[in-house]
Write an enzyme that holds these catalytic residues in place. Structure first.
Site, PDB file in Angstrom:
ATOM      1  N   GLU A 212       0.828  -1.211   0.000  1.00 38.14           N
ATOM      2  CA  GLU A 212       0.000   0.000   0.000  1.00 38.14           C
ATOM      3  C   GLU A 212       0.860   1.258   0.000  1.00 38.14           C
ATOM      4  O   GLU A 212       0.564   2.226  -0.712  1.00 38.14           O
ATOM      5  CB  GLU A 212      -0.943   0.003   1.207  1.00 38.14           C
ATOM      6  CG  GLU A 212      -1.987  -1.099   1.199  1.00 38.14           C
ATOM      7  CD  GLU A 212      -3.063  -0.902   0.139  1.00 38.14           C
ATOM      8  OE1 GLU A 212      -3.035   0.131  -0.570  1.00 38.14           O
ATOM      9  OE2 GLU A 212      -3.945  -1.773   0.022  1.00 38.14           O
ATOM     10  N   ASP A 357      -4.302  -9.901  -8.280  1.00 43.78           N
ATOM     11  CA  ASP A 357      -4.625  -9.046  -9.420  1.00 43.78           C
ATOM     12  C   ASP A 357      -3.432  -8.285  -9.997  1.00 43.78           C
ATOM     13  O   ASP A 357      -3.067  -8.431 -11.167  1.00 43.78           O
ATOM     14  CB  ASP A 357      -5.748  -8.080  -9.044  1.00 43.78           C
ATOM     15  CG  ASP A 357      -5.497  -7.366  -7.718  1.00 43.78           C
ATOM     16  OD1 ASP A 357      -4.536  -7.694  -7.015  1.00 43.78           O
ATOM     17  OD2 ASP A 357      -6.288  -6.459  -7.384  1.00 43.78           O
ATOM     18  N   GLU A 461     -18.344  -6.377  -2.940  1.00 48.57           N
ATOM     19  CA  GLU A 461     -16.958  -6.830  -2.811  1.00 48.57           C
ATOM     20  C   GLU A 461     -16.797  -8.266  -3.294  1.00 48.57           C
ATOM     21  O   GLU A 461     -15.787  -8.612  -3.891  1.00 48.57           O
ATOM     22  CB  GLU A 461     -16.501  -6.687  -1.358  1.00 48.57           C
ATOM     23  CG  GLU A 461     -15.009  -6.802  -1.164  1.00 48.57           C
ATOM     24  CD  GLU A 461     -14.227  -5.614  -1.694  1.00 48.57           C
ATOM     25  OE1 GLU A 461     -13.023  -5.538  -1.416  1.00 48.57           O
ATOM     26  OE2 GLU A 461     -14.817  -4.750  -2.369  1.00 48.57           O
ATOM     27  N   GLU A 480     -11.816  -0.153 -10.152  1.00 48.65           N
ATOM     28  CA  GLU A 480     -11.416  -1.119 -11.178  1.00 48.65           C
ATOM     29  C   GLU A 480     -12.371  -1.166 -12.376  1.00 48.65           C
ATOM     30  O   GLU A 480     -11.927  -1.230 -13.535  1.00 48.65           O
ATOM     31  CB  GLU A 480     -11.283  -2.511 -10.552  1.00 48.65           C
ATOM     32  CG  GLU A 480     -10.011  -2.722  -9.762  1.00 48.65           C
ATOM     33  CD  GLU A 480     -10.032  -2.033  -8.407  1.00 48.65           C
ATOM     34  OE1 GLU A 480      -8.953  -1.863  -7.799  1.00 48.65           O
ATOM     35  OE2 GLU A 480     -11.139  -1.650  -7.931  1.00 48.65           O
TER      36      GLU A 480
END
Length: 620
Positions: A212, A357, A461, A480
């Site tokens: 992050e 991902d 989610e 996304e």
């Protein structure tokens, strides 16, 4: 009896005309059912009419029938082919007076509406940004319901949902820097840069997730520095007097504080968290996800090539190679959680969403930026394994019968389905397919996620495709789907704002809210929405080429990043140590030229398949 004869005659005439048109235009099994005749068949019923039940095949089996154990074999088409002349124009225009609902809804997007949407996206951004600056800065995030700032949860260090992201370093301001330029606000960009330089320090007793901190903070600092000093000035004269590479120095300082994560690990795969003052915590776990450990190469690589120090790219590339060498010999797939000391897979699920991902995303984007063939070979092999083992449904997106293509979660060793849900992070994948030239598959997968959005007004989610219902109900304003939409330039998504910012949806059905606005809403979601409707943006008009990091930060594809000031990395740690296939060409990928000419003048996805997907997610 005469009236009965008339009715029968009319029915026969209608059917005859329908059959003539069917044959004349060669629609066959690929017909867009609703474009003229307005027939209301769905493809499952067509399967029952035109197929015979056969034995199952794991890779090609229709995914919606897998759980019930059914599959169907496609019959050969005997319909005539479309003539060359008819290819030059859309068959959707042949019957303008009787277009189906999908053609009416999606075949045009007026310029006036585009301008309105662009203005709305800008208003959304400034509503969130201005209120963050008013109520929350210098804290990391805005609580949009209570109108106050949010920082790390110092009273509960185990609250990783908050503490992995928030490091007491004005996260939202930093993460938003290049979005200000994309929206054309040079004055506020310069003011924000000066604020960062004057107020931000990473000398904090904060334990943050390496991934992050890398994508949100390091990536934004690098992006803003590059745009500030870009001699091509895509956004005009954005530099200001007295700037002395301070953003680059901040980026370097942060990266140095992240380096301890790569120490004392027997595999080279980094620890998931570091304390910015003291390094890896004594109680740190030895497990990390594939995306977290393998999605550092873009930012670390650019930093190395900007400052001429190979250390950062080397540790990031070593982690990618280590993960790659742990993939399954049988399927070529990776799992989602690995032990960094033993190299054993703790999580054996292989999919496209959370935990995996951006690993795939950065294999391709690293190649685009740095030109390292190794990165592209890994991406090619990974994509082939994904197509072979994760993809279910009919072979072609816009042709044939059977269920729409869908990428499921499987066991990395056997390829067997592990569960029946997909998560919202997977909505990035159509955008990656566009970058890879696989536009046909991108269109179909994007339509699936958009159908879920249409049903709930947000992406839950997790969504269970077998039950047609959400498994995890919240939506934290993720970007996304908007990102993939931007790359496909087809549809738009608009969200609602609350009180003094945009709140996470706690429940996509009852629309209850959670008091949090994550930084990626301003960094990515608003940015992609704005770019979707701003065709005259400098990013679209510039002679230079750009790519977006996984956090949506703008980075130019620059020859500087393809030049190294050091020798090659040690070959003994090369990623391609396992036997590789001799042929790197992908059988399952296509490119723009593979799309039939008649499809280029019509909807990206035929109406019959759009209706099928809508039905599949429970829209009707």
């Amino acid at each position: 009896m005469q009236w009965r004869s008339i009715v029968v005659g009319l029915v026969v005439l209608r059917l005859s005309v329908s059959c003539v048109l069917w044959l004349a235009f060669g629609l066959g099994s690929n017909v867009s059912w609703g474009f003229n005749f307005h027939l209301s068949f769905n493809l499952h019923k067509l399967d029952l009419l035109f197929r015979e039940e056969k034995g199952t095949d794991q890779r090609n089996n229709a995914w919606s029938q897998r759980i019930q154990g059914h599959t169907y074999e496609e019959t050969a088409s005997t319909c005539a082919k479309v003539g060359d002349e008819s290819l030059k124009r859309s068959y959707l225009n042949l019957f303008d007076g009787n277009k189906d609902e999908y053609v009416r809804r999606y075949s045009s997007f007026p310029d006036t509406l585009k301008v309105k949407m662009k203005d709305m996206a800008k208003e959304m951004f400034y509503f969130g940004y201005d209120n963050y600056m008013k109520y929350a800065f210098p804290e990391d995030e805005l609580n949009p319901i209570d109108c106050e700032g949010r920082g790390p949860d110092v009273l509960n260090p185990s609250n990783i949902n908050i503490n992995d992201v928030l490091g007491n370093y004005s996260l939202t301001l930093i993460d938003t820097l290049d979005t200000l330029l994309v929206l054309g606000n040079v004055t506020e960009f310069q003011r924000a840069v000066k604020l960062v330089i004057d107020t931000v320090s990473f000398d904090k007793d904060s334990t943050v997730q390496v991934f992050e901190a890398n994508i949100r903070i390091l990536g934004s600092l690098i992006s803003a520095h590059i745009l500030l000093t870009d001699p091509k000035h895509p956004f005009g004269e954005v530099g200001f007097e007295g700037y002395d590479n301070e953003l680059l120095h901040l980026a370097h300082d942060l990266a140095v504080r992240l380096l301890p994560a790569f120490e004392n690990t027997s595999t080279g795969i980094p620890y998931p968290r570091v304390n910015l003052k003291t390094g890896v915590p004594l109680d740190s776990i030895n497990e990390t996800c594939t995306a977290g450990a393998g999605s550092l190469l873009v930012e670390f690589g650019i930093l190395s090539r900007l400052i001429g120090d190979s250390t950062f790219e080397w540790v990031a590339r070593r982690a990618v190679r280590a993960l790659w060498n742990l993939r399954s010999n049988e399927t070529g797939l990776l799992g989602n959680v690995v032990n960094i000391q033993t190299g054993q897979w703790v999580g054996k699920q292989s999919g496209l969403g959370a935990g995996m991902d951006s690993f795939y995303e950065y294999l391709l984007k690293s190649y685009i930026l740095f030109g390292e063939k190794e990165d592209y070979k890994m991406f090619q092999a990974a994509y082939e394994s994904i197509q072979n083992h994760l993809r279910r449904g009919r072979e072609s997106c816009n042709e044939g019968e059977g269920d729409p293509p869908l990428y499921v979660n499987v066991n990395m060793f056997s390829g067997e389905i592990m569960n029946t849900w997909i998560d919202s992070l997977q909505a990035f994948f159509p955008g990656l397919q566009v970058l890879n030239g696989d536009v046909d598959n991108a269109i179909c997968l994007h339509a699936f996620y958009y159908a879920i959005w249409k049903r709930f007004g947000a992406l839950p989610e997790r969504y269970n495709w077998q039950l047609q219902a959400p498994d995890v109900l919240f939506y934290p304003l993720r970007p996304e789907l908007v990102e993939s939409t931007y790359l496909l330039y087809q549809v738009s998504i608009i969200m609602r704002y609350y009180v003094c910012g945009y709140a996470t949806l706690h429940h996509v059905v009852d629309k209850s809210k959670e008091d949090r606005m994550e930084s990626f809403f301003l960094s990515e979601t608003c940015k992609y929405l704005y770019l979707l409707f701003d065709e005259d943006n400098p990013l679209h008009k510039s002679d230079n080429k750009y790519i977006f990091t996984t956090e949506g930060h703008v980075v130019p594809i620059d020859k500087r990043f393809r030049e190294k000031q050091w020798n090659e990395f040690p070959c003994e740690e090369g990623a391609l140590t396992k036997a590789e296939p001799n042929n790197w060409a992908l059988n399952n990928t296509s490119n723009c030229n593979r799309i039939p000419e008649e499809r280029r003048y019509a909807l990206p996805l035929k109406s019959v398949y759009m209706r099928q997907i809508d039905h599949m997610v429970g829209l009707f």
